[in-house]
Scaffold this active site. Structure first.
Site, PDB file in Angstrom:
ATOM      1  NE  ARG A  19     -55.616 -32.243  13.478  1.00 46.09           N
ATOM      2  CZ  ARG A  19     -55.527 -33.336  13.487  1.00 46.09           C
ATOM      3  NH1 ARG A  19     -55.881 -34.138  12.633  1.00 46.09           N
ATOM      4  NH2 ARG A  19     -54.944 -33.789  14.397  1.00 46.09           N
ATOM      5  N   GLY A 154     -49.229 -43.534  16.642  1.00 43.83           N
ATOM      6  CA  GLY A 154     -47.946 -44.090  16.906  1.00 43.83           C
ATOM      7  C   GLY A 154     -48.032 -45.826  17.003  1.00 43.83           C
ATOM      8  CE1 TYR A 401     -90.801  -4.056  31.220  1.00 42.47           C
ATOM      9  CE2 TYR A 401     -91.129  -4.577  28.781  1.00 42.47           C
ATOM     10  CZ  TYR A 401     -90.429  -3.954  29.885  1.00 42.47           C
ATOM     11  OH  TYR A 401     -89.287  -3.069  29.799  1.00 42.47           O
TER      12      TYR A 401
HETATM   13  C1  UD1 Z   1     -50.056 -39.090  20.387  1.00 43.66           C
HETATM   14  C2  UD1 Z   1     -48.931 -40.204  20.633  1.00 43.66           C
HETATM   15  C3  UD1 Z   1     -49.279 -41.217  19.607  1.00 43.66           C
HETATM   16  C4  UD1 Z   1     -50.624 -41.946  19.924  1.00 43.66           C
HETATM   17  C5  UD1 Z   1     -51.414 -40.830  19.922  1.00 43.66           C
HETATM   18  C6  UD1 Z   1     -52.924 -41.106  20.054  1.00 43.66           C
HETATM   19  C7  UD1 Z   1     -46.804 -39.222  21.423  1.00 43.66           C
HETATM   20  C8  UD1 Z   1     -45.524 -38.762  21.162  1.00 43.66           C
HETATM   21  N1  UD1 Z   1     -47.610 -39.621  20.618  1.00 43.66           N
HETATM   22  O1  UD1 Z   1     -49.826 -38.426  19.207  1.00 43.66           O
HETATM   23  O2  UD1 Z   1     -48.401 -42.277  19.699  1.00 43.66           O
HETATM   24  O3  UD1 Z   1     -50.845 -42.636  18.872  1.00 43.66           O
HETATM   25  O4  UD1 Z   1     -51.131 -39.561  20.997  1.00 43.66           O
HETATM   26  O5  UD1 Z   1     -53.870 -40.000  20.159  1.00 43.66           O
HETATM   27  O6  UD1 Z   1     -46.967 -39.287  22.553  1.00 43.66           O
HETATM   28  N2  UD1 Z   1     -50.330 -32.541  24.296  1.00 43.66           N
HETATM   29  C9  UD1 Z   1     -49.643 -31.621  25.436  1.00 43.66           C
HETATM   30  N3  UD1 Z   1     -48.576 -31.061  25.282  1.00 43.66           N
HETATM   31  C10 UD1 Z   1     -47.860 -31.229  24.068  1.00 43.66           C
HETATM   32  C11 UD1 Z   1     -48.421 -32.145  23.233  1.00 43.66           C
HETATM   33  C12 UD1 Z   1     -49.534 -32.951  23.505  1.00 43.66           C
HETATM   34  O7  UD1 Z   1     -50.403 -31.413  26.540  1.00 43.66           O
HETATM   35  O8  UD1 Z   1     -46.872 -30.608  23.964  1.00 43.66           O
HETATM   36  C13 UD1 Z   1     -51.597 -33.101  24.517  1.00 43.66           C
HETATM   37  C14 UD1 Z   1     -52.606 -32.835  23.456  1.00 43.66           C
HETATM   38  O9  UD1 Z   1     -53.420 -31.537  24.203  1.00 43.66           O
HETATM   39  C15 UD1 Z   1     -53.434 -34.000  23.347  1.00 43.66           C
HETATM   40  C16 UD1 Z   1     -52.529 -35.041  23.849  1.00 43.66           C
HETATM   41  O10 UD1 Z   1     -51.494 -34.560  24.535  1.00 43.66           O
HETATM   42  O11 UD1 Z   1     -54.707 -33.987  24.508  1.00 43.66           O
HETATM   43  C17 UD1 Z   1     -52.079 -35.722  22.369  1.00 43.66           C
HETATM   44  O12 UD1 Z   1     -51.211 -34.675  21.497  1.00 43.66           O
HETATM   45  P1  UD1 Z   1     -51.371 -35.010  20.006  1.00 43.66           P
HETATM   46  O13 UD1 Z   1     -50.519 -33.963  19.530  1.00 43.66           O
HETATM   47  O14 UD1 Z   1     -52.668 -34.994  19.482  1.00 43.66           O
HETATM   48  O15 UD1 Z   1     -50.536 -36.239  20.009  1.00 43.66           O
HETATM   49  P2  UD1 Z   1     -50.446 -37.314  18.686  1.00 43.66           P
HETATM   50  O16 UD1 Z   1     -49.526 -36.546  17.595  1.00 43.66           O
HETATM   51  O17 UD1 Z   1     -51.883 -37.514  18.247  1.00 43.66           O
HETATM   52 CA    CA Z   2     -54.118 -36.324  18.706  1.00 38.47          CA
END
Ligand code: UD1
Ligand code: CA
Length: 499
Positions: A19, A154, A401
């Site tokens: 995004r 979450g 220069y």
């Molecule tokens: C996650 C939480 C959610 C919480 C929210 C807060 C989980 C399953 N969900 O959701 O409960 O309310 O954050 O912002 O944990 N990332 C990785 N590897 C991955 C996926 C994510 O490193 O495979 C990192 C992303 O780079 C990011 C963070 O984890 O920094 C959050 O990832 P994102 O996909 O934004 O999680 P949410 O769906 O927002």
């Molecule tokens: Ca997020």
């Protein structure tokens, strides 16, 4: 900072950040002069973990290099192609186990998990989380937040006794669960053994097909461990960046926080809304920042100095009591009590001595300007060395220069460069030497000499009346001639006659 050091902080930074719609990985975008990941690492370091792990995947090389550039001691862990926050943490722990080597004791102590895209989180908040987690003897402690609009997060599901039962992602939640306003911030403290036991049991049977870290909480509870959700005091601290609208909003929030800290420490900020100060900027007591000021990078401003309005300084050093007005500067040093501006352009390598002056419409570059020396108006000073107490007349140009190479100019102590001089480098003006106004100086001027580099003036009498007869200039000239030949009374009479 913390009484007990956590074993490890795992910073998750593997996500794609689509995004942002950017060629730059999300966590490398900056606010307050530091990348999002830089902010996350600073907070993580603040709890003094024994090991700091950054989990990467998207734009792996750039993100890893950036993390190591900030903190050479981080352990880079690669996430594989299984998605989800739980998998990311698993990959982080696996890297740690590999590093510790075969036969090492299993990981014990507290594991903290944070996100690379949550830049406002304070180290103190992590310290408090770890302290509560450890004193309560929890297996899992999640930092929660109560939000007016919990959409997308979450939800923290509590049982009838108010104890935390589970966390449900937005996409998996029932309507009743979606009404819950307490959410998971994504910041956690785990007991290492509890986490290590639970993570492999987490499946992918959910709406997103991901390994959810959030599932560890319910698993730990089922296994009889204490689990808790601890609401954060300031929900503004745990907001993440997903797009550039949020990037700007969090940038502004960070700037307010930075300015408040400086104001509490004795800096006057006349208009916080238009004043931007990066996190690494250093400000002395009784500094005044006028509206429209941006202090960026490693800029420092010493006590009592006044900067602004409408001034941008990047990596500059402003001395005690100096005044810098409507100026654009980069990698420049302004001495104590010196004055700069309005409308000055200080380019890299500018050094203005104590009580020196760089005035209106002056551009400087690689210029060492000694104490009490003045370049007050409309000049270019490039590749120059100016002694102490010299005066550089208005509109002087240091011609550094020749179209091929750049050369240096030296101006001695108490030298006086006449207005509109062109100093053609390489050239040197000695101590106490002068140049005549309007000179083009191509040869060195010895100490105490005056360099005159211009044609001598010649007046051609009666030119206007001969060459511009009947013009207003010719009439004025005739009247002036009459006044000097006939005396003032006759001149008046002549004028009245014409009128
Ligand atoms: C996650 C939480 C959610 C919480 C929210 C807060 C989980 C399953 N969900 O959701 O409960 O309310 O954050 O912002 O944990 N990332 C990785 N590897 C991955 C996926 C994510 O490193 O495979 C990192 C992303 O780079 C990011 C963070 O984890 O920094 C959050 O990832 P994102 O996909 O934004 O999680 P949410 O769906 O927002
Ligand atoms: Ca997020």
């Amino acid at each position: 900072m913390s009484s007990t050091r956590p074993a490890v902080v795992v910073v998750l930074a593997a996500g794609e950040g689509t995004r942002m719609r950017s060629a730059i990985p999300k966590v490398l975008h900056t606010i307050g002069g530091r990348s999002l990941l830089g902010h996350a690492l600073a907070a993580a370091r603040g709890v003094e973990p024994e090991r700091l792990v950054v989990v990467v995947r998207h734009e792996r090389e750039r993100v890893a290099a950036h993390a190591l550039g900030i903190d050479a001691d981080v352990l880079i862990a690669d996430q594989d192609d299984v998605p989800g926050t739980g998998r990311a943490v698993q990959c982080g722990l696996d890297a740690l186990v590999r590093e510790r080597g075969e036969g090492a004791e299993p990981l014990t102590g507290t594991v903290v998990v944070t996100f690379g895209d949550v830049p406002l989180l304070r180290a103190q908040t992590l310290v408090d989380l770890v302290a509560a987690h450890e004193t309560e003897g929890n297996g899992v402690t999640v930092l929660s937040a109560v939000l007016p609009d919990p959409t997308g997060y979450g939800r923290i599901v509590r049982d009838d006794d108010g104890a935390v039962a589970s966390i449900v992602e937005q996409k998996d939640a029932t309507d009743a669960q979606r009404a819950i306003v307490e959410v998971n911030t994504g910041i956690w403290a785990f007991d290492a053994a509890v986490l290590t036991a639970a993570l492999p049991k987490v499946g992918r049977a959910n709406a997103q097909g991901e390994v959810y870290l959030t599932d560890v909480l319910a698993l730990a509870r089922t296994d009889g461990h204490r689990v808790a959700a601890r609401p954060v005091a300031d929900a503004g601290e745990v907001e993440g960046v997903n797009d550039r609208v949020q990037l700007a909003a969090l940038g502004a929030a960070l700037n307010r926080r930075t300015l408040q800290a400086h104001m509490r420490a004795g800096v006057t900020v006349v208009d916080p809304a238009t004043t931007w100060v990066d996190v690494h900027v250093d400000l002395g007591a009784d500094v005044t920042l006028l509206p429209g000021t941006q202090l960026l990078g490693a800029t420092s401003v010493a006590a009592g100095a006044v900067v602004g309005p409408d001034t941008t300084l990047t990596d500059c050093e402003v001395g005690e009591g100096a005044v810098v007005t409507r100026t654009h500067g980069e990698l420049a040093v302004v001495g104590a009590g010196a004055s700069v501006g309005p409308f000055s352009f200080l380019r890299p390598g500018t050094r203005l001595g104590e009580r020196g002056k760089i005035g209106a419409f002056v551009e400087t570059k690689n210029a060492d300007i000694g104490a009490r020396s003045k370049v007050p108006h409309l000049s270019y000073v490039g590749d120059a060395e100016i002694g102490e107490g010299a005066n550089i007349g208005a509109a002087t140009i240091f011609a550094n220069y020749d179209g091929q190479t750049k050369s240096r100019t030296r101006v001695g102590d108490a030298a006086f460069v006449g207005s509109d001089s062109v100093l053609v480098a390489p050239v040197s003006i000695g101590d106490g030497a002068y140049t005549a106004a309007g000179s083009v100086i191509t040869d060195d001027v010895p100490p105490g000499a005056i360099g005159v580099g211009r044609g001598r003036q010649k007046n051609i009498e009666g030119w206007t009346e001969r060459k511009r007869p009947g013009s207003a200039s010719a009439r004025a000239a005739a009247a002036a001639r009459a006044a000097t030949t006939n005396g003032p009374a006759d001149a008046r009479a002549e004028q009245e006659e014409r009128a």
